[in-house]
Design an enzyme around this catalytic site. Structure first.
Site: not given
Length: 215
Positions: A47, A129, A132, A134
């Site tokens: 990730q 990613h 959330h 980021y």
């Protein structure tokens, strides 16, 4: 803990990490199965992410780095849930500055470089990613992206950076290298049916690119 994969990284360490994952099912106590698929080594998927404004002071201050975000903290400062969260965000996360349009190609290249090096060091794929809170998620959310250039405003503009990252990663790796994206349907600031509909539209948009193996 988070690690960095760029041109200065020790690829041997990443290769050993991938090898550990590949050999995870070689334990002699594993029950044998006649199904060949069950006897294949697991895929090693790395990730990769950019924290954006979610960069703790413990990481940024020693290097004299200011966190970056789609929009400066003067417009949208990070707020964690609850009173304690607000206090922690104020004490432990420095205010971010807005990324200029000219800086964004370098961000895209960082993702592509990480993916290319992951493949070189024996990984089977990567997961971008974009959830959330980021950086890529910050660009997707209207709550944290107040930009007025081609990377802000409309849904299509807010998705531009993610699409560019996906294309750059795919171009930097071979066709059999697994590429996926992680997204979430809600963020704390913009929950509700409209946000869920926007997420479903994003999934369709990413799928239509025909560059991803999973979402």
């Amino acid at each position: 803990r988070n690690v960095v994969l760029d041109e200065t990284s020790d690829l041997n360490a990443f290769r050993q990490w991938a090898d550990v994952i590949h050999n995870n099912n070689s334990n002699s106590n594993t029950i044998s199965n006649s199904d060949d698929d069950n006897n294949k080594p697991p895929l090693a998927i790395l990730q990769i992410s950019h924290p954006g404004r979610q960069s703790p002071i413990s990481c940024t201050n020693p290097l004299n780095i200011t966190p970056v975000a789609p929009t400066s903290a003067l417009q949208t400062r990070l707020a964690l849930p609850g009173i304690l969260g607000a206090i922690c965000a104020y004490l432990f996360i420095a205010p971010a500055r807005a990324l200029s349009t000219e800086e964004l190609p370098a961000i895209v290249n960082q993702y592509a470089t990480a993916a290319r090096l992951a493949q070189q060091s024996g990984w089977d794929g990567i997961e971008i990613h974009a959830a959330h809170g980021y950086l890529l998620s910050q660009f997707l959310s209207p709550a944290s992206n107040r930009r007025t250039d081609e990377y802000g405003g409309t849904r299509d503009n807010r998705r531009r950076l993610l699409r560019q990252v996906v294309m750059a990663v795919r171009e930097a790796t071979s066709p059999d290298f697994v590429v996926g994206v992680k997204i979430n349907t809600k963020d704390r600031s913009t929950e509700g049916i409209e946000r869920e509909d926007e997420c479903l539209e994003l999934i369709r948009n990413l799928s239509d690119m025909k560059q991803l193996d999973f979402i």
